[in-house]
Design an enzyme around this catalytic site. Sequence first.
Site, mmCIF file in Angstrom:
data_model
loop_
_atom_site.group_PDB
_atom_site.id
_atom_site.type_symbol
_atom_site.label_atom_id
_atom_site.label_comp_id
_atom_site.label_asym_id
_atom_site.label_seq_id
_atom_site.Cartn_x
_atom_site.Cartn_y
_atom_site.Cartn_z
ATOM 1 N N THR A 217 0.278 -7.258 -0.042
ATOM 2 C CA THR A 217 -0.727 -8.192 0.458
ATOM 3 C C THR A 217 -1.211 -7.831 1.864
ATOM 4 O O THR A 217 -2.106 -8.495 2.390
ATOM 5 C CB THR A 217 -0.161 -9.618 0.501
ATOM 6 O OG1 THR A 217 1.023 -9.618 1.310
ATOM 7 C CG2 THR A 217 0.166 -10.117 -0.898
ATOM 8 N N LYS A 218 -0.638 -6.805 2.465
ATOM 9 C CA LYS A 218 -0.989 -6.454 3.842
ATOM 10 C C LYS A 218 -2.158 -5.465 3.860
ATOM 11 O O LYS A 218 -2.577 -4.944 2.826
ATOM 12 C CB LYS A 218 0.218 -5.871 4.567
ATOM 13 C CG LYS A 218 1.415 -6.817 4.627
ATOM 14 C CD LYS A 218 1.062 -8.128 5.297
ATOM 15 C CE LYS A 218 2.270 -9.020 5.543
ATOM 16 N NZ LYS A 218 2.815 -9.628 4.331
#
Length: 379
Positions: free
Chosen positions: A181-182
């Site tokens: 998700t980064k």
Amino acid sequence: MQIPFNKPYLTGKEAHYLYQAVQSGQLSGNGQFTKACQSFFENRYGFHKCLLTTSCTDALEMSALLLNIQPGDEVIMPSYTFVSTANAFVLRGAIIRFVDSQAQHPNLDPQAILPLINEKTKALVLVHYAGMACPMQEIMALCQKYQIALVEDAAQAIDGYYQGQPLGSFGQLACFSFHETKNIIAGEGGLLAINDPKLAQRAEIIWEKGTNRAAFFRGEVDKYGWVDLGSSFLPSETVAAFLFAQLEELDLIQNARKERWNRYFEALLPLAQKGLIELPNIPEHSSNNAHLFYLICRSLDERTALIQALRAVGVHAVFHYLPLHASPFYGPKHDGRKLPQAQRYADRLLRLPLFFELQAQEQQFIIDQIFQFFKLDRT
């Protein structure tokens, strides 16, 4: 139309570097790709020493070990954060003193730190929420005055800056995440940046299960053994190979995310001007690395209804943290202080889809749906 909250971006070189790692015959960590990733951070951001880890959680746990956190030590940190920020120190027996967020930003309120400092305070762990910098000048002054160790939870903050200085370069230690998700991903993965040279040698020992194995392979000792606490914090070479392909395209990825972030902000500004939502506030001292785009609704019920309305048309929007001071695990251990801003963000903050491959027409569809929800004509 189905628009996910997140979609991992592949640069195209990941499979090639994975193949290289497999062909090299070394799949365990600390090979050429591990060293290349660590050097990237050291050279680009000026961190003294970097160690790749299997997660940001592991980097935080290494930090707690390096700071010799003992049972009864107190550690100050924001309540509005992920559980890993606290778990790493609770595992060492620390008592957590939670700080409220700022009214204008989910980052911790520096004015709320001083009353929590006492002779048991060992460390302050800050979180650069959404990749935006905490007010470092005030925080650094407190840590220096009271001789408190500073750890930056920079999980969301790759390529973020405070007054031009890279986030992750202020604390003795800083922890980064490469979760999918980064901005930059490795599926899972993290990195510990060690800015205090006195901690560097021990960090490498803890990283290698408490042994001086890395020094042995450099020829610095003739044998290696168990010399300290440690664990298996080192990821495989395949994780590093995947990550390096991402790091090579950091600027491309960052520019694309910023473009999409700015499109949201500009398009949704009329809603904020009418008081229907709050948009992210970028502090004057901070850059914006476009890690996530959030808006703040007027109530919990309104946020719940907006999430449902978006999901009904295939848009996956989500809320974020539940405050740790009120969690089922640590709530009974909390000292009873009310932290109203942390609760406000927990109740009202909503995150919109933001990823490299989010198309302009998809983003426009999301924006249109939000305007429809608030019954405001965009024209």
